[in-house]
Enzyme design. Structure first.
Site, PDB file in Angstrom:
ATOM      1  N   ILE A 120       0.790  -1.101  -0.026  1.00 49.79           N
ATOM      2  CA  ILE A 120      -0.123   0.058   0.255  1.00 49.79           C
ATOM      3  C   ILE A 120       0.785   1.326   0.030  1.00 49.79           C
ATOM      4  O   ILE A 120       0.567   2.153  -0.496  1.00 49.79           O
ATOM      5  CB  ILE A 120      -0.654  -0.039   1.256  1.00 49.79           C
ATOM      6  CG1 ILE A 120      -2.230   0.828   1.041  1.00 49.79           C
ATOM      7  CG2 ILE A 120      -0.127   0.384   2.583  1.00 49.79           C
ATOM      8  CD1 ILE A 120      -3.330   0.775   1.948  1.00 49.79           C
ATOM      9  N   VAL A 132       1.374  -2.838   8.494  1.00 46.44           N
ATOM     10  CA  VAL A 132       1.320  -2.070   7.712  1.00 46.44           C
ATOM     11  C   VAL A 132       1.713  -0.531   8.432  1.00 46.44           C
ATOM     12  O   VAL A 132       2.304   0.312   7.680  1.00 46.44           O
ATOM     13  CB  VAL A 132      -0.234  -1.969   7.050  1.00 46.44           C
ATOM     14  CG1 VAL A 132      -1.082  -1.680   8.078  1.00 46.44           C
ATOM     15  CG2 VAL A 132      -0.241  -1.257   5.791  1.00 46.44           C
ATOM     16  N   ASP A 133       1.284  -0.485   9.582  1.00 41.81           N
ATOM     17  CA  ASP A 133       1.709   0.820  10.441  1.00 41.81           C
ATOM     18  C   ASP A 133       3.178   0.980  10.312  1.00 41.81           C
ATOM     19  O   ASP A 133       3.573   2.055  10.026  1.00 41.81           O
ATOM     20  CB  ASP A 133       1.291   0.486  11.739  1.00 41.81           C
ATOM     21  CG  ASP A 133       1.136   1.754  12.679  1.00 41.81           C
ATOM     22  OD1 ASP A 133       0.906   1.623  13.882  1.00 41.81           O
ATOM     23  OD2 ASP A 133       1.183   2.846  12.021  1.00 41.81           O
ATOM     24  N   THR A 150      -6.844  -7.605  10.256  1.00 41.19           N
ATOM     25  CA  THR A 150      -6.570  -9.217   9.838  1.00 41.19           C
ATOM     26  C   THR A 150      -5.145  -9.792  10.104  1.00 41.19           C
ATOM     27  O   THR A 150      -4.703 -10.736  10.005  1.00 41.19           O
ATOM     28  CB  THR A 150      -6.943  -9.656   8.477  1.00 41.19           C
ATOM     29  OG1 THR A 150      -5.784  -8.908   7.600  1.00 41.19           O
ATOM     30  CG2 THR A 150      -8.243  -8.799   8.076  1.00 41.19           C
ATOM     31  N   GLY A 151      -4.202  -8.878  10.751  1.00 45.69           N
ATOM     32  CA  GLY A 151      -2.889  -9.308  11.165  1.00 45.69           C
ATOM     33  C   GLY A 151      -2.873  -9.486  12.379  1.00 45.69           C
ATOM     34  O   GLY A 151      -3.341 -10.251  13.064  1.00 45.69           O
TER      35      GLY A 151
HETATM   36  N1  APR Z   1       0.636  -3.301   2.451  1.00 46.32           N
HETATM   37  C1  APR Z   1      -0.378  -3.588   2.411  1.00 46.32           C
HETATM   38  N2  APR Z   1      -0.908  -4.481   3.390  1.00 46.32           N
HETATM   39  C2  APR Z   1      -0.019  -4.738   4.503  1.00 46.32           C
HETATM   40  C3  APR Z   1       1.470  -4.389   4.311  1.00 46.32           C
HETATM   41  C4  APR Z   1       1.597  -3.389   3.380  1.00 46.32           C
HETATM   42  N3  APR Z   1       2.892  -2.844   3.085  1.00 46.32           N
HETATM   43  N4  APR Z   1       2.228  -4.861   5.521  1.00 46.32           N
HETATM   44  C5  APR Z   1       1.124  -5.553   6.034  1.00 46.32           C
HETATM   45  N5  APR Z   1      -0.119  -5.515   5.341  1.00 46.32           N
HETATM   46  C6  APR Z   1      -1.215  -6.314   5.762  1.00 46.32           C
HETATM   47  C7  APR Z   1      -1.129  -7.489   6.702  1.00 46.32           C
HETATM   48  O1  APR Z   1      -0.722  -8.611   5.814  1.00 46.32           O
HETATM   49  C8  APR Z   1      -2.645  -7.704   7.161  1.00 46.32           C
HETATM   50  O2  APR Z   1      -3.405  -8.357   5.977  1.00 46.32           O
HETATM   51  O3  APR Z   1      -2.077  -5.552   6.375  1.00 46.32           O
HETATM   52  C9  APR Z   1      -3.102  -6.264   7.275  1.00 46.32           C
HETATM   53  C10 APR Z   1      -3.265  -5.742   8.688  1.00 46.32           C
HETATM   54  O4  APR Z   1      -2.241  -6.468   9.265  1.00 46.32           O
HETATM   55  P1  APR Z   1      -1.562  -5.318  10.593  1.00 46.32           P
HETATM   56  O5  APR Z   1      -0.690  -4.591   9.693  1.00 46.32           O
HETATM   57  O6  APR Z   1      -1.085  -6.572  11.457  1.00 46.32           O
HETATM   58  O7  APR Z   1      -2.640  -4.625  11.217  1.00 46.32           O
HETATM   59  P2  APR Z   1      -3.756  -5.180  12.210  1.00 46.32           P
HETATM   60  O8  APR Z   1      -4.070  -6.602  12.252  1.00 46.32           O
HETATM   61  O9  APR Z   1      -4.832  -3.973  12.071  1.00 46.32           O
HETATM   62  O10 APR Z   1      -2.950  -4.814  13.656  1.00 46.32           O
HETATM   63  C11 APR Z   1      -2.804  -3.576  14.109  1.00 46.32           C
HETATM   64  O11 APR Z   1      -0.476  -4.083  14.356  1.00 46.32           O
HETATM   65  O12 APR Z   1       1.433  -3.187  13.241  1.00 46.32           O
HETATM   66  C12 APR Z   1       0.666  -3.154  14.473  1.00 46.32           C
HETATM   67  O13 APR Z   1       0.716  -0.726  15.147  1.00 46.32           O
HETATM   68  C13 APR Z   1      -0.150  -1.571  14.703  1.00 46.32           C
HETATM   69  O14 APR Z   1      -0.693  -2.362  16.806  1.00 46.32           O
HETATM   70  C14 APR Z   1      -1.387  -2.117  15.365  1.00 46.32           C
HETATM   71  C15 APR Z   1      -1.653  -3.686  14.982  1.00 46.32           C
END
Ligand code: APR
Length: 177
Positions: free
Chosen positions: A20, A42-43, A127-128
């Protein structure tokens, strides 16, 4: 791999697999946490790509409750804006997780409309690390996005950006209805 939905609202929706942070859209959505100070997933990718000014602006916001969203500039990202939203942590589905995830989409679209944003990209929120089941999350995402596209017809394009094929399959299925 691009999958475009058929039917009215999903004419404006596209599912792609990729990173993204590389997308040149008006806004990308960040799956953040309530502290809004970065993290993994993704954060972490968004903060790395946007540079330190993003964290500076986030510090000034002072956090974000689950289900809500806050907007910042995109800085070194191709996207002009980042809309940070905080999804629910999945704990079995009996603690308003679906409602809170739906609220994330509604909050993001309301901000997008206020800012005149026409093209935006979502990751698969929650979903992550937050372990929300992808199929369920994808159907909430598509349902709320279709409702938002009715409500805000000025929005031209919504991309669901999947990082892996499991997520891509879930969104393909949700879009197919
Ligand atoms: N581009 C698109 N999608 C991504 C990317 C990227 N660069 N990196 C990871 N993802 C996807 C993951 O594979 C997953 O499907 O984003 C989705 C959300 O996963 P997470 O990033 O783990 O987010 P979430 O499940 O909402 O958890 C949020 O995780 O990173 C920490 O600071 C964040 O505490 C918060 C928590």
């Amino acid at each position: 791999m691009t999958v475009t939905g058929s039917g009215t609202c999903s004419d404006k929706i596209e599912v792609i697999q990729g990173d993204i942070t590389a997308l040149d859209v008006d806004a990308i959505v960040n799956a953040a946490n309530t502290r809004l100070l970065g993290g993994g997933g993704v954060d972490g990718a968004i903060h790395r790509a946007a540079g330190p000014e993003l964290l500076e602006e986030c510090r000034g916001i002072g956090g974000c409750p689950t289900g809500e969203a806050r907007i910042t500039r995109g800085y070194r990202l191709p996207a002009r804006w980042v809309i940070h939203t905080v999804g629910p942590v999945w704990s079995g589905g009996k603690r308003r997780e679906p409602e809170l995830l739906a609220s994330c989409y509604r909050s993001v679209f309301q901000i997008a409309s206020e800012k005149g944003i026409k093209t935006l990209a979502f990751p698969a929120i929650s979903t992550g690390a937050y372990r929300f089941p992808p199929d369920h999350a994808a159907s909430i995402a598509v349902q709320e996005t279709c409702a938002a596209l009715e409500r805000y017809p000025e929005i031209e394009k919504v991309l669901f950006v999947c990082f892996d094929s499991r997520c891509l399959d879930a969104y393909k299925k949700a879009l197919a209805g």
